[in-house]
Write a protein that holds these residues in place. Structure first.
Motif, PDB file in Angstrom:
ATOM      1  N   LEU A   7       0.823  -1.210   0.000  1.00 15.15           N
ATOM      2  CA  LEU A   7       0.000   0.000   0.000  1.00 15.15           C
ATOM      3  C   LEU A   7       0.856   1.259   0.000  1.00 15.15           C
ATOM      4  O   LEU A   7       0.623   2.182  -0.785  1.00 15.15           O
ATOM      5  CB  LEU A   7      -0.928   0.003   1.223  1.00 15.15           C
ATOM      6  N   ARG A   8       1.866   1.294   0.841  1.00 14.97           N
ATOM      7  CA  ARG A   8       2.730   2.477   0.908  1.00 14.97           C
ATOM      8  C   ARG A   8       3.515   2.672  -0.375  1.00 14.97           C
ATOM      9  O   ARG A   8       3.678   3.802  -0.838  1.00 14.97           O
ATOM     10  CB  ARG A   8       3.667   2.361   2.111  1.00 14.97           C
ATOM     11  N   LEU A   9       4.006   1.580  -0.955  1.00 19.47           N
ATOM     12  CA  LEU A   9       4.728   1.700  -2.228  1.00 19.47           C
ATOM     13  C   LEU A   9       3.794   2.164  -3.336  1.00 19.47           C
ATOM     14  O   LEU A   9       4.197   2.975  -4.182  1.00 19.47           O
ATOM     15  CB  LEU A   9       5.383   0.367  -2.607  1.00 19.47           C
ATOM     16  N   SER A  10       2.575   1.663  -3.344  1.00 20.14           N
ATOM     17  CA  SER A  10       1.607   2.098  -4.358  1.00 20.14           C
ATOM     18  C   SER A  10       1.357   3.592  -4.252  1.00 20.14           C
ATOM     19  O   SER A  10       1.329   4.305  -5.261  1.00 20.14           O
ATOM     20  CB  SER A  10       0.296   1.334  -4.201  1.00 20.14           C
ATOM     21  N   TRP A  12       3.355   5.786  -2.914  1.00 20.82           N
ATOM     22  CA  TRP A  12       4.599   6.451  -3.298  1.00 20.82           C
ATOM     23  C   TRP A  12       4.716   6.567  -4.818  1.00 20.82           C
ATOM     24  O   TRP A  12       5.035   7.616  -5.348  1.00 20.82           O
ATOM     25  CB  TRP A  12       5.802   5.699  -2.719  1.00 20.82           C
ATOM     26  N   PHE A  13       4.423   5.477  -5.532  1.00 19.48           N
ATOM     27  CA  PHE A  13       4.539   5.495  -6.992  1.00 19.48           C
ATOM     28  C   PHE A  13       3.474   6.379  -7.629  1.00 19.48           C
ATOM     29  O   PHE A  13       3.732   7.039  -8.636  1.00 19.48           O
ATOM     30  CB  PHE A  13       4.477   4.083  -7.566  1.00 19.48           C
ATOM     31  N   LEU A  14       2.294   6.429  -7.019  1.00 16.48           N
ATOM     32  CA  LEU A  14       1.264   7.331  -7.537  1.00 16.48           C
ATOM     33  C   LEU A  14       1.649   8.792  -7.320  1.00 16.48           C
ATOM     34  O   LEU A  14       1.378   9.642  -8.164  1.00 16.48           O
ATOM     35  CB  LEU A  14      -0.080   7.041  -6.871  1.00 16.48           C
ATOM     36  N   THR A  16       4.824  10.015  -6.992  1.00 24.37           N
ATOM     37  CA  THR A  16       6.031  10.409  -7.718  1.00 24.37           C
ATOM     38  C   THR A  16       5.950  10.178  -9.219  1.00 24.37           C
ATOM     39  O   THR A  16       6.656  10.830  -9.976  1.00 24.37           O
ATOM     40  CB  THR A  16       7.257   9.654  -7.174  1.00 24.37           C
ATOM     41  N   SER A  17       5.111   9.247  -9.658  1.00 21.40           N
ATOM     42  CA  SER A  17       4.981   8.897 -11.087  1.00 21.40           C
ATOM     43  C   SER A  17       6.329   8.550 -11.700  1.00 21.40           C
ATOM     44  O   SER A  17       6.629   8.913 -12.826  1.00 21.40           O
ATOM     45  CB  SER A  17       4.344  10.046 -11.873  1.00 21.40           C
ATOM     46  N   ASP A  18       7.149   7.847 -10.954  1.00 20.10           N
ATOM     47  CA  ASP A  18       8.499   7.507 -11.412  1.00 20.10           C
ATOM     48  C   ASP A  18       8.813   6.076 -10.969  1.00 20.10           C
ATOM     49  O   ASP A  18       8.803   5.776  -9.781  1.00 20.10           O
ATOM     50  CB  ASP A  18       9.505   8.492 -10.801  1.00 20.10           C
ATOM     51  N   LEU A  19       9.091   5.210 -11.940  1.00 19.28           N
ATOM     52  CA  LEU A  19       9.410   3.817 -11.627  1.00 19.28           C
ATOM     53  C   LEU A  19      10.891   3.500 -11.871  1.00 19.28           C
ATOM     54  O   LEU A  19      11.240   2.356 -12.152  1.00 19.28           O
ATOM     55  CB  LEU A  19       8.523   2.870 -12.454  1.00 19.28           C
ATOM     56  N   SER A  20      11.735   4.516 -11.718  1.00 23.46           N
ATOM     57  CA  SER A  20      13.165   4.276 -11.882  1.00 23.46           C
ATOM     58  C   SER A  20      13.697   3.490 -10.682  1.00 23.46           C
ATOM     59  O   SER A  20      13.063   3.431  -9.619  1.00 23.46           O
ATOM     60  CB  SER A  20      13.916   5.602 -12.011  1.00 23.46           C
ATOM     61  N   LEU A  21      14.853   2.879 -10.838  1.00 24.28           N
ATOM     62  CA  LEU A  21      15.439   2.050  -9.786  1.00 24.28           C
ATOM     63  C   LEU A  21      15.679   2.848  -8.509  1.00 24.28           C
ATOM     64  O   LEU A  21      15.363   2.383  -7.408  1.00 24.28           O
ATOM     65  CB  LEU A  21      16.742   1.408 -10.272  1.00 24.28           C
ATOM     66  N   ILE A  22      16.212   4.053  -8.636  1.00 21.51           N
ATOM     67  CA  ILE A  22      16.501   4.858  -7.454  1.00 21.51           C
ATOM     68  C   ILE A  22      15.201   5.235  -6.730  1.00 21.51           C
ATOM     69  O   ILE A  22      15.139   5.238  -5.500  1.00 21.51           O
ATOM     70  CB  ILE A  22      17.345   6.120  -7.795  1.00 21.51           C
ATOM     71  N   ILE A  24      12.411   3.473  -6.735  1.00 14.01           N
ATOM     72  CA  ILE A  24      11.920   2.256  -6.095  1.00 14.01           C
ATOM     73  C   ILE A  24      12.662   2.022  -4.780  1.00 14.01           C
ATOM     74  O   ILE A  24      12.048   1.698  -3.757  1.00 14.01           O
ATOM     75  CB  ILE A  24      12.065   1.044  -7.041  1.00 14.01           C
ATOM     76  N   ILE A  25      13.978   2.225  -4.790  1.00 13.99           N
ATOM     77  CA  ILE A  25      14.781   2.060  -3.570  1.00 13.99           C
ATOM     78  C   ILE A  25      14.347   3.067  -2.501  1.00 13.99           C
ATOM     79  O   ILE A  25      14.150   2.710  -1.338  1.00 13.99           O
ATOM     80  CB  ILE A  25      16.288   2.184  -3.888  1.00 13.99           C
ATOM     81  N   ILE A  26      14.172   4.337  -2.925  1.00 18.16           N
ATOM     82  CA  ILE A  26      13.730   5.365  -1.979  1.00 18.16           C
ATOM     83  C   ILE A  26      12.356   5.017  -1.436  1.00 18.16           C
ATOM     84  O   ILE A  26      12.091   5.126  -0.231  1.00 18.16           O
ATOM     85  CB  ILE A  26      13.725   6.759  -2.652  1.00 18.16           C
ATOM     86  N   GLY A  27      11.444   4.555  -2.294  1.00 11.29           N
ATOM     87  CA  GLY A  27      10.102   4.193  -1.863  1.00 11.29           C
ATOM     88  C   GLY A  27      10.098   3.047  -0.868  1.00 11.29           C
ATOM     89  O   GLY A  27       9.362   3.067   0.119  1.00 11.29           O
TER      90      GLY A  27
END
Length: 126
Positions: A7-10, A12-14, A16-22, A24-27
């Protein structure tokens, strides 16, 4: 635990709108570091009652909005309502949300004694 992480990652991705590796690590780091809140075990029947109240509140809110537009609402009062769900802070929040969702009422205070102070407007003559 895994559900909270997903849920928290979802979220976060919503945000930031960014699925880069960095990102994802920050998320993942943020999702793991954020504290988990206290969750109370409210009964499923209480949640079903609240869900039904939400479904009823939507048409009531539209009806009240049109009433405010069409008829003057000059009378106002502050009433006290008893808290329905004392043991669950999330259900208390939902109760306050339902009261405030309708255009003619708003919760202005939550007493520790177990009451809400609700500001309510009424049409002239009622």
């Amino acid at each position: 635990m895994i559900g909270h992480l997903i849920l928290r990652l979802s979220i976060w991705f919503l945000l930031t709108s960014d699925l880069s590796l960095i990102n994802i690590i920050i998320g993942v780091i943020i999702a793991l570091v954020l504290p988990r809140g206290y969750t109370s075990r409210a009964k499923l029947t209480e949640w079903l009652k609240v869900l039904i109240q939400v479904m009823i509140a939507i048409p009531v809110a539209f009806k009240e909005a049109f009433e405010i537009i069409l008829y003057p609402h000059n009378r106002e009062e502050i009433i006290r309502e008893k808290v329905k769900h004392k043991h669950s802070s999330l259900l208390v929040f939902m109760d306050i949300f339902l009261i405030t969702f309708t255009p003619k009422t708003i919760v202005i205070n939550h007493n520790e004694e177990g009451f809400y102070e609700v500001h309510k407007i009424n049409p002239e003559g009622k």
